[in-house]
Design an enzyme around this catalytic site. Structure first.
Site, PDB file in Angstrom:
ATOM      1  N   ARG A  92       0.826  -1.214   0.000  1.00 48.95           N
ATOM      2  CA  ARG A  92       0.000   0.000   0.000  1.00 48.95           C
ATOM      3  C   ARG A  92       0.856   1.258   0.000  1.00 48.95           C
ATOM      4  NH1 ARG A  92      -5.080  -1.020   0.029  1.00 48.95           N
ATOM      5  NH2 ARG A  92      -5.726  -3.024   0.873  1.00 48.95           N
ATOM      6  N   LEU A  94       1.812   4.743   1.329  1.00 49.99           N
ATOM      7  CA  LEU A  94       1.716   5.411   2.628  1.00 49.99           C
ATOM      8  C   LEU A  94       1.453   6.901   2.424  1.00 49.99           C
ATOM      9  CD1 LEU A  94       4.899   3.656   3.966  1.00 49.99           C
ATOM     10  CD2 LEU A  94       2.601   3.301   4.910  1.00 49.99           C
ATOM     11  N   ASN A 108      12.613   0.389   0.943  1.00 54.19           N
ATOM     12  CA  ASN A 108      11.693  -0.511   0.236  1.00 54.19           C
ATOM     13  C   ASN A 108      12.495  -1.380  -0.719  1.00 54.19           C
ATOM     14  OD1 ASN A 108       9.159  -1.513  -0.810  1.00 54.19           O
ATOM     15  ND2 ASN A 108       9.462  -0.200  -2.598  1.00 54.19           N
ATOM     16  N   HIS A 110      12.103  -3.269  -4.332  1.00 52.20           N
ATOM     17  CA  HIS A 110      11.226  -3.201  -5.503  1.00 52.20           C
ATOM     18  C   HIS A 110      11.730  -4.170  -6.572  1.00 52.20           C
ATOM     19  CE1 HIS A 110       8.422  -1.470  -8.344  1.00 52.20           C
ATOM     20  NE2 HIS A 110       9.400  -1.460  -9.228  1.00 52.20           N
ATOM     21  N   ASP A 142      10.394   7.929  -0.342  1.00 56.94           N
ATOM     22  CA  ASP A 142       9.954   9.319  -0.204  1.00 56.94           C
ATOM     23  C   ASP A 142       8.458   9.364  -0.523  1.00 56.94           C
ATOM     24  OD1 ASP A 142       9.716   9.234  -2.938  1.00 56.94           O
ATOM     25  OD2 ASP A 142      11.387  10.587  -3.353  1.00 56.94           O
ATOM     26  N   GLY A 144       6.886   9.941  -3.203  1.00 57.62           N
ATOM     27  CA  GLY A 144       6.453   9.442  -4.515  1.00 57.62           C
ATOM     28  C   GLY A 144       6.324   7.923  -4.498  1.00 57.62           C
ATOM     29  N   ASP A 146       7.979   4.766  -5.492  1.00 53.17           N
ATOM     30  CA  ASP A 146       9.263   4.170  -5.895  1.00 53.17           C
ATOM     31  C   ASP A 146      10.233   5.203  -6.481  1.00 53.17           C
ATOM     32  OD1 ASP A 146       8.241   1.659  -5.112  1.00 53.17           O
ATOM     33  OD2 ASP A 146       7.335   1.348  -7.072  1.00 53.17           O
TER      34      ASP A 146
HETATM   35  C1  GRF Z   1       8.853  -8.496  -3.637  1.00 55.98           C
HETATM   36  O1  GRF Z   1       9.111  -8.943  -4.937  1.00 55.98           O
HETATM   37  C2  GRF Z   1       9.154  -7.041  -3.468  1.00 55.98           C
HETATM   38  O2  GRF Z   1      10.073  -6.567  -4.382  1.00 55.98           O
HETATM   39  C3  GRF Z   1       7.816  -6.385  -3.735  1.00 55.98           C
HETATM   40  O3  GRF Z   1       6.874  -7.271  -3.229  1.00 55.98           O
HETATM   41  C4  GRF Z   1       7.380  -8.590  -3.267  1.00 55.98           C
HETATM   42  C5  GRF Z   1       7.180  -9.167  -1.888  1.00 55.98           C
HETATM   43  O4  GRF Z   1       7.508 -10.515  -1.808  1.00 55.98           O
HETATM   44  N1  GRF Z   1       7.782  -5.066  -3.147  1.00 55.98           N
HETATM   45  P1  GRF Z   1       7.567 -11.235  -0.402  1.00 55.98           P
HETATM   46  O5  GRF Z   1       6.241 -11.011   0.304  1.00 55.98           O
HETATM   47  O6  GRF Z   1       8.715 -10.678   0.355  1.00 55.98           O
HETATM   48  O7  GRF Z   1       7.748 -12.684  -0.766  1.00 55.98           O
END
Ligand code: GRF
Length: 219
Positions: A92, A94, A108, A110, A142, A144, A146
Site C-alpha cells: 500500500r 503510505l 523498500n 522493488h 519518499d 512518490g 518508488d
Molecule cells: C517483492 O518482490 C518485493 O520486491 C515487492 O513485493 C514482493 C514481496 O515478496 N515489493 P515477499 O512477500 O517478500 O515474498
C-alpha cells in the site's frame, strides 16, 4: 549498532524470512522489533507469529481514509521505537505524513531496476517492454511511488522463455541477498541515510554480492 527494524509486510514474506535468516546467521546486524501488516491473512504474519515477533495488524478497507490509516500505522510502528522501517512486500501507498514522521528511516525493496518499471507488477512491465536485464532495487522511501534515492541494485537476466512469474522468482533470489545486505550496510554505517543527500560513499562495498541459485538459471 544493531538496527531496530519494524518490517511492514502484506504478502508471502519471503523477504522478511530472508532478513531473519541473515540476522540469525550473523550476516545482518539488525533485530526485528516488530512486524506490522495491513492484511490479517498475510502468510508473512503467520511466519512472524511463529517466530515470536511482536505483530500488529492495521487493516485498510475500501473507502478508508489513507491519512487516518497511515497515522494508525505510524503509531503501531512507533510503539517499537524503530531505527529503520523496512517495507518487505508492503503493497500500500503510505500517506506523506507517515513518510515525514520517519524521514530517511524507511527503505523498500522493488522488483525492477528503478527508475524503470515503478509501481505494481515490475516483472510484468519488464516482460512487456522486452528488456534483457531486470533486477531489484532497494531504495529510500519518499512521498512518490518508488522514487526515493536508490541505495543498491542487483541485475538479473530476462530469459527468452520468461513470463512475469518466472522472472519475478529470479528477481526474488536477488532480493533475498540484497535487502539483508543493505540493512546491514545501514546498521553498520556503510550507507548513511541523511537528507538532503543520501551518502553512498562506500556503496561499492556491496559489489561483491553473489546471488545463490542464479547461475543454474542461466545467468
Ligand atoms: C517483492 O518482490 C518485493 O520486491 C515487492 O513485493 C514482493 C514481496 O515478496 N515489493 P515477499 O512477500 O517478500 O515474498
Amino acid at each position: 549498532m544493531k538496527a531496530r527494524v519494524v518490517a511492514l509486510v502484506s504478502g508471502r514474506g519471503s523477504n522478511l524470512r530472508a532478513l531473519v535468516t541473515a540476522i540469525d546467521s550473523g550476516r545482518c546486524d539488525a533485530e526485528i522489533a516488530a512486524v506490522v501488516t495491513d492484511r490479517a491473512d498475510a502468510p508473512a504474519l503467520d511466519f512472524a507469529r511463529d517466530r515470536g515477533f511482536p505483530t500488529r495488524v492495521v487493516p485498510f478497507a475500501k473507502g478508508d481514509d489513507r491519512v487516518a490509516w497511515s497515522a494508525t500505522l505510524a503509531n503501531a510502528a512507533s510503539e517499537f521505537s524503530p531505527t529503520l522501517i523496512v517495507l518487505a512486500g508492503f503493497m500500500r501507498v503510505l500517506a506523506p505524513t507517515f513518510i515525514e514522521q520517519f524521514t530517511d528511516r524507511i527503505v523498500n525493496v522493488h522488483p525492477a531496476l528503478l527508475p524503470s518499471f515503478p509501481g505494481h507488477d515490475g516483472p510484468a512491465q519488464a516482460i512487456r517492454a522486452g528488456v534483457k536485464l531486470s533486477g531489484c532495487t532497494v531504495h529510500l522511501v519518499d512521498t512518490g511511488v518508488d522514487t526515493g534515492a536508490i541505495l543498491a541494485q542487483t541485475a538479473v537476466p530476462v530469459l527468452p522463455d520468461d513470463d512475469a512469474e518466472s522472472l519475478h522468482a529470479r528477481i526474488q533470489l536477488a532480493e533475498h541477498v540484497l535487502l539483508p545486505a543493505v540493512v546491514h550496510a545501514i546498521a553498520t554505517g556503510t550507507i548513511v541515510l541523511a537528507s538532503p543527500r543520501t551518502s553512498l560513499a562506500r556503496i561499492d562495498a556491496l559489489a561483491h554480492l553473489t546471488v545463490p541459485g542464479l547461475d543454474e538459471r542461466g545467468a
